[in-house]
Design a protein around this motif. Structure first.
Motif, PDB file in Angstrom:
ATOM      1  N   VAL A  89       1.051   3.744  -9.355  1.00 12.73           N
ATOM      2  CA  VAL A  89       0.092   3.630  -8.979  1.00 12.73           C
ATOM      3  C   VAL A  89      -1.333   4.399  -8.775  1.00 12.73           C
ATOM      4  O   VAL A  89      -0.809   5.362  -7.652  1.00 12.73           O
ATOM      5  CB  VAL A  89       0.581   2.673  -7.875  1.00 12.73           C
ATOM      6  CG1 VAL A  89      -0.524   1.947  -6.714  1.00 12.73           C
ATOM      7  CG2 VAL A  89       1.909   1.278  -8.814  1.00 12.73           C
ATOM      8  N   ARG A 137       0.963  -1.358   0.170  1.00 13.24           N
ATOM      9  CA  ARG A 137       0.233  -0.017  -0.386  1.00 13.24           C
ATOM     10  C   ARG A 137       0.928   0.874  -0.264  1.00 13.24           C
ATOM     11  O   ARG A 137       0.534   2.548  -0.306  1.00 13.24           O
ATOM     12  CB  ARG A 137      -1.396  -0.276   0.830  1.00 13.24           C
ATOM     13  CG  ARG A 137      -2.356  -0.907   1.308  1.00 13.24           C
ATOM     14  CD  ARG A 137      -2.785  -1.124   2.375  1.00 13.24           C
ATOM     15  NE  ARG A 137      -1.549  -1.318   3.460  1.00 13.24           N
ATOM     16  CZ  ARG A 137      -2.763  -1.846   4.815  1.00 13.24           C
ATOM     17  NH1 ARG A 137      -3.696  -2.054   5.216  1.00 13.24           N
ATOM     18  NH2 ARG A 137      -1.752  -2.038   5.318  1.00 13.24           N
ATOM     19  N   GLN A 163      -3.693   3.477  -7.130  1.00 13.67           N
ATOM     20  CA  GLN A 163      -4.628   2.961  -5.578  1.00 13.67           C
ATOM     21  C   GLN A 163      -4.261   1.640  -5.536  1.00 13.67           C
ATOM     22  O   GLN A 163      -4.272   0.999  -6.485  1.00 13.67           O
ATOM     23  CB  GLN A 163      -6.236   3.275  -5.752  1.00 13.67           C
ATOM     24  CG  GLN A 163      -6.724   2.387  -6.333  1.00 13.67           C
ATOM     25  CD  GLN A 163      -8.575   2.334  -6.720  1.00 13.67           C
ATOM     26  OE1 GLN A 163      -9.431   3.225  -5.889  1.00 13.67           O
ATOM     27  NE2 GLN A 163      -9.185   1.735  -7.866  1.00 13.67           N
ATOM     28  N   ILE A 164      -4.624   1.526  -4.584  1.00 17.16           N
ATOM     29  CA  ILE A 164      -4.203   0.273  -4.247  1.00 17.16           C
ATOM     30  C   ILE A 164      -4.835  -0.809  -2.453  1.00 17.16           C
ATOM     31  O   ILE A 164      -4.765   0.358  -1.859  1.00 17.16           O
ATOM     32  CB  ILE A 164      -2.187   0.118  -4.129  1.00 17.16           C
ATOM     33  CG1 ILE A 164      -1.437  -2.195  -3.945  1.00 17.16           C
ATOM     34  CG2 ILE A 164      -1.872   0.889  -2.886  1.00 17.16           C
ATOM     35  CD1 ILE A 164      -0.739  -1.447  -4.310  1.00 17.16           C
ATOM     36  N   SER A 216      -4.490  -3.090  -7.674  1.00 18.98           N
ATOM     37  CA  SER A 216      -4.433  -1.764  -7.581  1.00 18.98           C
ATOM     38  C   SER A 216      -4.835  -1.414  -9.176  1.00 18.98           C
ATOM     39  O   SER A 216      -5.134  -2.801  -9.776  1.00 18.98           O
ATOM     40  CB  SER A 216      -2.799  -2.049  -7.966  1.00 18.98           C
ATOM     41  OG  SER A 216      -1.996  -2.182  -8.936  1.00 18.98           O
TER      42      SER A 216
END
Length: 153
Positions: A35, A26, A37-38, A54
């Protein structure tokens, strides 16, 4: 077609702290601008079988990615493999080595593989990744060193 890229960087933090930070995927948006979101499943410490999902943006396109932790040996080794069915997928890892003075050397590597039409794209993806690899290492170093304390894994 497939190919690998890698980078190494020395971080001014102890190996346990660097490992804990990198084990919590994260944290990836802090050093990987692609990236968006994860999330992590299940809750709790990262371990063999932990899955990170992600949304990433590459070349203007958003794709979903799912990586499973397939190697996990604190404080020196993390391995992952991509479970998603994208045109280009990755597997890779981190190798961590303690250095004198409470520092840590990190080697990151990824093998990219093209599937279907992705076989035509993997060369471009590898070229971009290899070009960015030294900066990627520097972003990891800056992110880890800027973290006041490592995140729980």
């Amino acid at each position: 077609m497939s190919g690998q890229f890698e980078a190494s960087v020395d971080i001014d933090r102890p190996v346990d702290e660097v490992f804990a930070y990198l084990a919590d995927g994260r944290n990836d948006p802090e050093f990987s601008p692609r990236v968006q979101q994860i999330t992590k499943t299940p809750d709790g410490p990262t371990a063999l079988g932990t899955v990170f999902r992600s949304t990433v943006k590459d070349a203007g396109m958003k794709t979903g990615r799912e990586f499973r932790i397939v190697g996990f040996e604190p404080p020196g080794l993390i391995r992952w493999t991509e479970q998603s069915k994208n045109l280009v997928t990755a597997e890779g890892g981190y190798d961590l080595e303690p250095l004198p003075g409470g520092r840590t050397r990190v080697r990151i590597f990824n093998t990219l593989e093209g599937h279907g039409l992705g076989r035509l794209l993997v060369g471009l993806a590898l070229s971009a990744a290899r070009k960015d690899a030294p900066d990627f290492g520097r972003r990891i170093k800056a992110a880890v060193e800027a973290s006041s304390s490592s995140s729980p894994s």
